[in-house]
Design a protein around this motif. Structure first.
Motif, PDB file in Angstrom:
ATOM      1  N   PHE A 236       0.834  -1.199   0.000  1.00  0.00           N
ATOM      2  CA  PHE A 236       0.000   0.000   0.000  1.00  0.00           C
ATOM      3  C   PHE A 236       0.873   1.255   0.000  1.00  0.00           C
ATOM      4  O   PHE A 236       2.079   1.206   0.290  1.00  0.00           O
ATOM      5  CB  PHE A 236      -0.934  -0.001   1.213  1.00  0.00           C
ATOM      6  CG  PHE A 236      -1.793  -1.232   1.300  1.00  0.00           C
ATOM      7  CD1 PHE A 236      -2.933  -1.355   0.538  1.00  0.00           C
ATOM      8  CD2 PHE A 236      -1.441  -2.288   2.139  1.00  0.00           C
ATOM      9  CE1 PHE A 236      -3.721  -2.497   0.602  1.00  0.00           C
ATOM     10  CE2 PHE A 236      -2.217  -3.431   2.216  1.00  0.00           C
ATOM     11  CZ  PHE A 236      -3.359  -3.537   1.439  1.00  0.00           C
ATOM     12  N   SER A 237       0.259   2.381  -0.300  1.00  0.00           N
ATOM     13  CA  SER A 237       0.987   3.650  -0.370  1.00  0.00           C
ATOM     14  C   SER A 237       1.528   4.035   1.000  1.00  0.00           C
ATOM     15  O   SER A 237       1.066   3.544   2.043  1.00  0.00           O
ATOM     16  CB  SER A 237       0.070   4.751  -0.908  1.00  0.00           C
ATOM     17  OG  SER A 237      -1.018   4.958  -0.018  1.00  0.00           O
ATOM     18  N   GLU A 238       2.483   4.951   1.010  1.00  0.00           N
ATOM     19  CA  GLU A 238       3.137   5.357   2.253  1.00  0.00           C
ATOM     20  C   GLU A 238       2.169   6.031   3.221  1.00  0.00           C
ATOM     21  O   GLU A 238       2.367   5.983   4.438  1.00  0.00           O
ATOM     22  CB  GLU A 238       4.309   6.298   1.949  1.00  0.00           C
ATOM     23  CG  GLU A 238       5.497   5.604   1.289  1.00  0.00           C
ATOM     24  CD  GLU A 238       6.087   4.516   2.172  1.00  0.00           C
ATOM     25  OE1 GLU A 238       6.123   4.714   3.403  1.00  0.00           O
ATOM     26  OE2 GLU A 238       6.492   3.480   1.638  1.00  0.00           O
ATOM     27  N   ASP A 239       1.119   6.688   2.698  1.00  0.00           N
ATOM     28  CA  ASP A 239       0.174   7.363   3.587  1.00  0.00           C
ATOM     29  C   ASP A 239      -0.965   6.456   4.038  1.00  0.00           C
ATOM     30  O   ASP A 239      -1.897   6.906   4.709  1.00  0.00           O
ATOM     31  CB  ASP A 239      -0.402   8.605   2.903  1.00  0.00           C
ATOM     32  CG  ASP A 239      -1.124   8.284   1.594  1.00  0.00           C
ATOM     33  OD1 ASP A 239      -0.936   7.161   1.076  1.00  0.00           O
ATOM     34  OD2 ASP A 239      -1.867   9.142   1.094  1.00  0.00           O
ATOM     35  N   SER A 240      -0.927   5.169   3.681  1.00  0.00           N
ATOM     36  CA  SER A 240      -1.937   4.214   4.151  1.00  0.00           C
ATOM     37  C   SER A 240      -1.596   3.764   5.565  1.00  0.00           C
ATOM     38  O   SER A 240      -0.417   3.678   5.936  1.00  0.00           O
ATOM     39  CB  SER A 240      -2.005   3.003   3.219  1.00  0.00           C
ATOM     40  OG  SER A 240      -2.514   3.365   1.954  1.00  0.00           O
ATOM     41  N   PRO A 241      -2.601   3.457   6.393  1.00  0.00           N
ATOM     42  CA  PRO A 241      -2.327   3.007   7.762  1.00  0.00           C
ATOM     43  C   PRO A 241      -1.639   1.643   7.819  1.00  0.00           C
ATOM     44  O   PRO A 241      -1.034   1.297   8.827  1.00  0.00           O
ATOM     45  CB  PRO A 241      -3.716   2.953   8.400  1.00  0.00           C
ATOM     46  CG  PRO A 241      -4.669   2.849   7.250  1.00  0.00           C
ATOM     47  CD  PRO A 241      -4.042   3.589   6.123  1.00  0.00           C
ATOM     48  N   LEU A 242      -1.723   0.874   6.736  1.00  0.00           N
ATOM     49  CA  LEU A 242      -1.061  -0.425   6.647  1.00  0.00           C
ATOM     50  C   LEU A 242      -0.172  -0.416   5.410  1.00  0.00           C
ATOM     51  O   LEU A 242      -0.582   0.041   4.345  1.00  0.00           O
ATOM     52  CB  LEU A 242      -2.104  -1.547   6.542  1.00  0.00           C
ATOM     53  CG  LEU A 242      -1.602  -2.982   6.483  1.00  0.00           C
ATOM     54  CD1 LEU A 242      -0.961  -3.376   7.810  1.00  0.00           C
ATOM     55  CD2 LEU A 242      -2.768  -3.934   6.173  1.00  0.00           C
ATOM     56  N   LYS A 243       1.071  -0.904   5.561  1.00  0.00           N
ATOM     57  CA  LYS A 243       2.031  -0.850   4.449  1.00  0.00           C
ATOM     58  C   LYS A 243       2.005  -2.113   3.595  1.00  0.00           C
ATOM     59  O   LYS A 243       2.252  -2.066   2.392  1.00  0.00           O
ATOM     60  CB  LYS A 243       3.447  -0.622   4.989  1.00  0.00           C
ATOM     61  CG  LYS A 243       3.601   0.693   5.753  1.00  0.00           C
ATOM     62  CD  LYS A 243       3.250   1.880   4.858  1.00  0.00           C
ATOM     63  CE  LYS A 243       3.370   3.204   5.598  1.00  0.00           C
ATOM     64  NZ  LYS A 243       2.286   3.451   6.542  1.00  0.00           N
ATOM     65  N   GLU A 244       1.697  -3.257   4.193  1.00  0.00           N
ATOM     66  CA  GLU A 244       1.716  -4.515   3.440  1.00  0.00           C
ATOM     67  C   GLU A 244       0.770  -5.517   4.085  1.00  0.00           C
ATOM     68  O   GLU A 244       0.628  -5.550   5.310  1.00  0.00           O
ATOM     69  CB  GLU A 244       3.140  -5.089   3.387  1.00  0.00           C
ATOM     70  CG  GLU A 244       3.287  -6.291   2.469  1.00  0.00           C
ATOM     71  CD  GLU A 244       4.742  -6.714   2.313  1.00  0.00           C
ATOM     72  OE1 GLU A 244       5.490  -6.040   1.570  1.00  0.00           O
ATOM     73  OE2 GLU A 244       5.123  -7.708   2.959  1.00  0.00           O
ATOM     74  N   LEU A 245       0.142  -6.325   3.252  1.00  0.00           N
ATOM     75  CA  LEU A 245      -0.779  -7.355   3.722  1.00  0.00           C
ATOM     76  C   LEU A 245      -0.498  -8.644   2.963  1.00  0.00           C
ATOM     77  O   LEU A 245      -0.442  -8.647   1.730  1.00  0.00           O
ATOM     78  CB  LEU A 245      -2.232  -6.926   3.488  1.00  0.00           C
ATOM     79  CG  LEU A 245      -3.314  -7.938   3.872  1.00  0.00           C
ATOM     80  CD1 LEU A 245      -3.327  -8.174   5.384  1.00  0.00           C
ATOM     81  CD2 LEU A 245      -4.693  -7.454   3.409  1.00  0.00           C
ATOM     82  N   THR A 246      -0.301  -9.732   3.711  1.00  0.00           N
ATOM     83  CA  THR A 246      -0.080 -11.042   3.106  1.00  0.00           C
ATOM     84  C   THR A 246      -1.320 -11.902   3.307  1.00  0.00           C
ATOM     85  O   THR A 246      -1.794 -12.072   4.431  1.00  0.00           O
ATOM     86  CB  THR A 246       1.141 -11.744   3.730  1.00  0.00           C
ATOM     87  OG1 THR A 246       2.306 -10.947   3.491  1.00  0.00           O
ATOM     88  CG2 THR A 246       1.342 -13.123   3.118  1.00  0.00           C
ATOM     89  N   LEU A 247      -1.829 -12.427   2.201  1.00  0.00           N
ATOM     90  CA  LEU A 247      -2.998 -13.308   2.227  1.00  0.00           C
ATOM     91  C   LEU A 247      -2.546 -14.719   1.881  1.00  0.00           C
ATOM     92  O   LEU A 247      -1.905 -14.919   0.848  1.00  0.00           O
ATOM     93  CB  LEU A 247      -4.057 -12.841   1.231  1.00  0.00           C
ATOM     94  CG  LEU A 247      -4.524 -11.385   1.372  1.00  0.00           C
ATOM     95  CD1 LEU A 247      -5.469 -11.022   0.229  1.00  0.00           C
ATOM     96  CD2 LEU A 247      -5.219 -11.181   2.703  1.00  0.00           C
TER      97      LEU A 247
END
Length: 254
Positions: A236-247
């Motif tokens: 996710f973008s730098e201004d998103s509250p979460l940077k990465e999500l693994t599914l």
């Protein structure tokens, strides 16, 4: 024959007038609006608890990122489900009275089926009205009658409060690493596929990204520990509250 017909017509008109007077009551003072069950506003509620016999306590809390289920386990909460509970705060009471403690058994409120706290305001659910689609509740030592449908939000299991939305609205994907290919958002705001696939145009790629953004689960359950077959990694973008999500992909069938 004509006179009898006119008499019947006059009787019908008389009955209609009497019904109209009974329903609309001309000259009678207007009835005051039904009072709300509590003095709380839904925007001011930040914590909700639900307690039922032989069931784990459900606790929901409001955070800057939305509502979360924090007990019996932590997970993002469904805003639709939470709003059903918050509606209790402003529910209309169609009748209320003070009942001595000894009389609460008559309304199923001596041992309430369900107890809900909106912040610190407790609402106890009792028996259903024997005739009308209403339920008795106890608030601040007052017995109220409210619409029975308002009980549905408090009768849910913990898993029912879990959000079915895969990605939060505030997350801005910039890259997807999927089995076999990657999608990356370039500096011009266009999605690029690696390795390139000439059979897929930009419209189809944009549609794929939108499907991920708005994906909804058919059901949500706690993780069983089953090993993953494949993975999907979303950045996710730098201004998103979460940077990465693994599914983790657990199975493709059924």
């Amino acid at each position: 024959m004509k006179n009898r017909w006119l008499l019947n017509l006059a009787l019908i008109l008389l009955v209609a007038v009497m019904l109209a007077i009974g329903i609309y009551r001309p000259g009678a003072p207007p009835q005051p609006p039904a009072p709300a069950l509590t003095t709380l506003g839904t925007d001011g509620i930040s914590r909700v608890r639900v307690l039922r016999p032989n069931q784990p306590e459900i606790v929901l809390e409001k955070s800057p990122n939305g509502w979360w289920l924090v007990a019996p386990h932590k997970a993002r909460a469904s805003l639709f489900r939470v709003n059903n509970l918050l509606a209790l705060a402003t529910a209309k009471s169609t009748g209320h009275f003070t009942a001595p403690a000894a009389d609460l058994v008559n309304y199923g409120l001596d041992q309430p089926e369900t107890r809900v706290w909106l912040n610190e305001q407790e609402i106890r659910f009792g028996a259903r009205h024997p005739i009308n689609p209403q339920v008795y509740v106890l608030v601040d030592n007052q017995v109220h009658l409210i619409a029975a449908g308002l009980f549905s939000g408090a009768a849910l299991a913990p898993a029912d409060f879990l959000s079915h939305q895969l990605l939060d609205d505030g997350l801005k994907p910039v890259a997807f690493s999927l089995p076999g290919f990657k999608l990356i958002l370039d500096g011009n705001g266009a999605w690029q596929m690696t390795p390139a696939n000439n059979d897929l145009g930009s419209d189809r790629i944009n549609t794929l990204v939108d499907e991920w953004r708005h994906a909804q689960a058919l059901s949500v359950n706690r993780y069983s520990g089953k090993p993953a077959q494949e993975q999907v990694i979303i950045r996710f973008s730098e201004d998103s509250p979460l940077k990465e999500l693994t599914l983790n992909i657990l199975a493709h069938k059924p």
